[in-house]
Design a protein around this motif. Structure first.
Motif, short mmCIF file in Angstrom:
data_model
loop_
_atom_site.label_atom_id
_atom_site.label_comp_id
_atom_site.label_asym_id
_atom_site.label_seq_id
_atom_site.Cartn_x
_atom_site.Cartn_y
_atom_site.Cartn_z
N MET A 1 0.84 -1.19 0.00
CA MET A 1 0.00 0.00 0.00
C MET A 1 0.88 1.25 0.00
SD MET A 1 -2.79 1.11 2.80
CE MET A 1 -1.48 1.71 3.83
N GLU A 309 -12.58 -1.46 8.25
CA GLU A 309 -13.76 -1.00 7.56
C GLU A 309 -14.83 -0.58 8.56
OE1 GLU A 309 -14.20 -3.63 4.07
OE2 GLU A 309 -16.31 -3.02 4.18
N PRO A 338 -12.05 1.64 3.96
CA PRO A 338 -13.30 2.19 3.45
C PRO A 338 -14.40 2.27 4.51
CG PRO A 338 -12.88 0.00 2.51
CD PRO A 338 -11.68 0.36 3.32
N GLY A 367 -8.20 3.93 -1.68
CA GLY A 367 -8.90 2.72 -1.21
C GLY A 367 -9.84 2.99 -0.05
N GLN A 369 -12.54 4.25 0.25
CA GLN A 369 -13.76 4.77 -0.40
C GLN A 369 -14.89 4.84 0.62
OE1 GLN A 369 -13.34 6.13 -3.02
NE2 GLN A 369 -12.10 5.00 -4.50
N ALA A 398 -8.90 9.44 -2.64
CA ALA A 398 -9.91 8.48 -3.08
C ALA A 398 -11.02 9.30 -3.69
CB ALA A 398 -10.42 7.66 -1.89
#
Lengths: 474, 256
Positions: A1, A309, A338, A367, A369, A398
């Motif tokens: 990443m 997440e 995200p 990423g 999002q 993003a």
């Protein structure tokens, strides 16, 4: 990443010219370097004196690294972007001794005022100048939660904290954080087991006394689906010329929920520098309430990484500054995963010749999002001499995100003032009510009643027409 | 004694002259309606009477119960019995309605040499007055106007008026933004507060409010002056004709 760091202006120094005589710039640089070395020399000596034999190897290695980093970085100057408004030159030049016992009486005398009327009895750990005080602490009501002095954890199980110290707080660029790692003597380790809800807030009370420097370190770990409220308060007796350099790391497992209250109410002469670094896992919730009321100079770096997440973060902050106080908060919300949500509301009330700094950075990584981030900084100036620097920053990498930020600074408005006066309240009382109203939404969100009440009491004492503001809720 | 005497009042707001020689006499027990088109100076008059800073009186006099009103601060006026119901009431988070009103009521009582009300007496008073405008008790405990609907804010103004018991009440566009049910409730509250000792000035753009609060006198304000006065019929006439006839030189249609 790929990692994205805040775009600090590139500080590349020009390549040295091959000229024989040093240029004026070079001379200045050399002088700065010399004075920087002079400044940190006594601190390095003090660090050497703090070295303990018998610490686990991994910690000794971390401390060596940290000491080297601190020696390399030195104290920040106003030429550093992150410290542009906050000069620590006076702090860097001050000599603190590490005497604790002599000052203990001082601390003990002020104790009752700091204990919230015993509201946290049974769930309270007390530290004086960074060292755990078993005789002042009371930890009887904690069933399956472990609240232990850091030093004791290191003694009992030398490897238990390996990989955890520094797991959230990154001291690459932060000299005070490096100093804390190099110098901490003690602190608190709070650990909540999986699926366990702690009833009642845990209180970590840090008392600093005159002339002393301390570097307390706190580690809070909430395992999967556990829930707790932790209150950290930092205080010092009136007039104490102390330096507290605190670091708190928080690790939240999946689905964990932490209400993290931080009350800084040190003496009007104190220096307070602190880092809070939090990592939030999947569907975990982190709610921070930071009340900054005391100290001559206070700097808080509050960094939160939304790593799992659906992480949910709320930062509520209030600083109330008067006279010549300087209150500086740098917050960073780092959306890595995200579906993260973050809400930040910071408010400042500044009177006298107070200075406030509120720097707020939101980073949304590639990423991350569906990130939904909102940040608000609102400041109320009560005098012409007070000044606040509010700088919101967004770094978004993003494309499917909602991010909003805003900063406002103003004085008490005429329309509400007139409204209150038209009902018969005199101007001072009306002003006091409006300051109270400004702070109200942050204060009312403090669910820990004794802390909320103490902040309300503080506001009442600070406001010019104390009689005008509500005593208790009607 | 006359309640209020306004003589040749001129007032500026932000350097612009808005009131240009307004004269008005109000006696106890009377209800006066001030009507007029937007920008005629209605709200300015209301704010000048309540003492809003920034509203500069350049000429004329305002005598209230035999005293020069213009030398008094807004809070002194309130304590002397002047009340302004705001067109846009202000929200004050963190301060409950009851708390705020108690502070105000006691400031006024202190000024009048009356003993302060204790919490129990005051709550009883609030309960009674809230019923006048059908204000749910829950709203009296909430923060001042915070999260109130438009109608609730207006009802709250009349509730405050009832609690503070003024001698002269100025109601600034109290009908604006109200649906017909809310208007009826507010008007009924105001009507219950009419008394031989109290005078009221209703500032309104529309005649609608006057169907419910029937005034003793109607004044038409245009360009900072009262251009015509009459009884309650004048309001109906205005409703039928609009305000355009007031203007000596009607503006061309294109600029409307």
């Amino acid at each position: 990443m790929s990692t994205v760091e805040p775009a600090a202006p590139d500080a590349t120094t020009p390549a040295p010219a091959p000229a024989a005589a040093p240029s004026a710039v070079e001379v200045r640089e050399t002088q700065r370097e010399a004075s920087r070395r002079d400044e940190i020399a006594p601190w390095l000596v003090a660090l050497e004196a703090l070295r303990r034999k018998g610490e686990p190897e991994w910690l000794a290695a971390q401390r060596d690294d940290a000491t080297a980093r601190f020696a390399r970085l030195g104290f920040p100057t106003t030429r550093d972007e992150a410290w542009r408004q906050t000069s620590v030159a006076a702090l860097a030049r001050t000599r603190f001794d590490n005497a604790t016992r002599g000052a203990l009486d001082d601390a003990l005398e002020s104790m009752p005022a700091f204990r919230f009327g015993g509201a946290f009895a049974g769930r309270e750990a007390v530290f004086v100048n960074g060292r755990f005080m078993p005789e002042l602490s009371s930890l009887g009501k904690l069933a399956r939660v472990r609240v232990r002095p850091l030093r004791q954890v290191l003694a009992d199980d030398p490897d238990a904290l390996c990989g955890l110290i520094g797991a959230a707080a990154d001291d690459d660029k932060h000299p005070f954080l490096a100093l804390n790692l190099a110098a901490f003597q003690d602190g608190a380790v709070v650990e909540v087991p999986e699926r366990y809800t702690v009833h009642g807030p845990i209180h970590l009370l840090f008392i600093s006394t005159g002339g002393a420097a301390s570097h307390p370190r706190v580690l809070i770990g909430l395992n999967r689906n556990s829930q707790a409220t932790v209150v950290e308060s930092y205080v010092s007796p009136r007039g104490a010329h102390s330096f507290c350099n605190a670091a708190t790391e928080v690790l939240l497992g999946d689905g964990a929920v932490l209400d993290h209250v931080r009350l800084q109410a040190e003496s009007e002469k104190a220096y307070h520098v602190a880092t809070t670094a939090t990592r939030v896992s999947r569907s975990a919730t982190y709610r921070s309430h930071a009340l900054t009321l005391g100290a001559a100079l206070s700097r808080h770096d509050l960094g939160v990484r939304l790593e799992g997440e659906g992480a949910d973060v709320e930062l509520h902050g209030l600083f109330v500054s008067d006279d010549a106080q300087l209150h500086d908060t740098h917050s960073k919300l780092d959306h890595v995963a995200p579906h993260g949500t973050s809400r930040e509301v910071y408010k400042g009330v500044l009177g006298g010749r107070a200075r406030g700094v509120k720097n707020g950075l939101i980073v949304v990584r590639p990423g991350a999002q569906k990130t939904d981030a909102q940040q608000q900084s609102r400041n109320l100036l009560l005098s012409r001499e007070a000044l606040v620097h509010a700088t919101p920053q967004l770094l978004i990498h993003a494309d499917d995100v909602k991010c909003k930020h805003g900063a406002t600074t103003g004085q008490i408005e005429d329309a509400p003032l007139f409204y209150l006066r038209s009902r018969g309240l005199d101007e001072e009382a009306a002003r006091a009510l409006l300051v109270w109203a400004f702070a109200a939404d942050v204060v009312s969100k403090l669910k820990v009643a004794p802390v909320r009440e103490s902040v309300e009491r503080f506001l009442r004492e600070r406001l010019p027409a104390a009689g005008a503001v509500p005593g208790t809720r009607a | 004694m006359t309640m209020l005497e306004v003589r040749d009042l001129h007032a500026n707001v932000q350097g612009r002259e808005i009131l240009k020689g307004l004269t008005l006499t109000v006696n106890p027990g009377e209800v006066h309606a001030i009507m007029g088109p937007n920008g005629s100076g209605k709200s300015t008059l209301a704010h000048v009477l309540a003492g809003r800073p920034g509203y500069e009186v350049t000429q004329g006099q305002v005598i209230y119960q035999g005293r020069d009103l213009l030398t008094l601060s807004p809070e002194e006026r309130a304590r002397e019995g002047v009340f302004l119901a705001f067109q846009y009431p202000i929200e004050v988070p963190g301060v409950s309605n009851v708390y705020f009103l108690k502070a105000a009521a006691n400031a006024i009582r202190k000024h009048r040499g009356l003993p302060e009300l204790d919490a129990m007496d005051f709550l009883a008073l609030c309960k009674e007055k809230a019923a006048l405008v059908e204000l749910p008790e829950e709203l009296t405990r909430r923060a001042v106007n915070e999260g109130f609907s438009g109608g609730e804010k207006k009802r709250n103004e009349i509730f405050q008026m009832a609690v503070l018991d003024p001698a002269l009440a100025v109601l600034d566009e109290t009908d604006s933004g109200l649906d017909i049910d809310a208007l009826r409730i507010v008007a009924s509250g105001v009507n219950k507060l009419r008394s031989p000792q109290r005078a009221m000035i209703l500032v309104t753009h529309y005649q609608r409010l006057l169907d419910y609060i029937v005034p003793d006198f109607v004044h038409v304000l245009a360009d900072g002056r009262i251009v015509t006065s009459g009884g309650k019929e004048l309001a109906q006439e205005l409703e039928a004709k609009g305000y355009a006839w007031l203007e000596k030189e009607p503006a061309p249609a294109a600029s409307r």
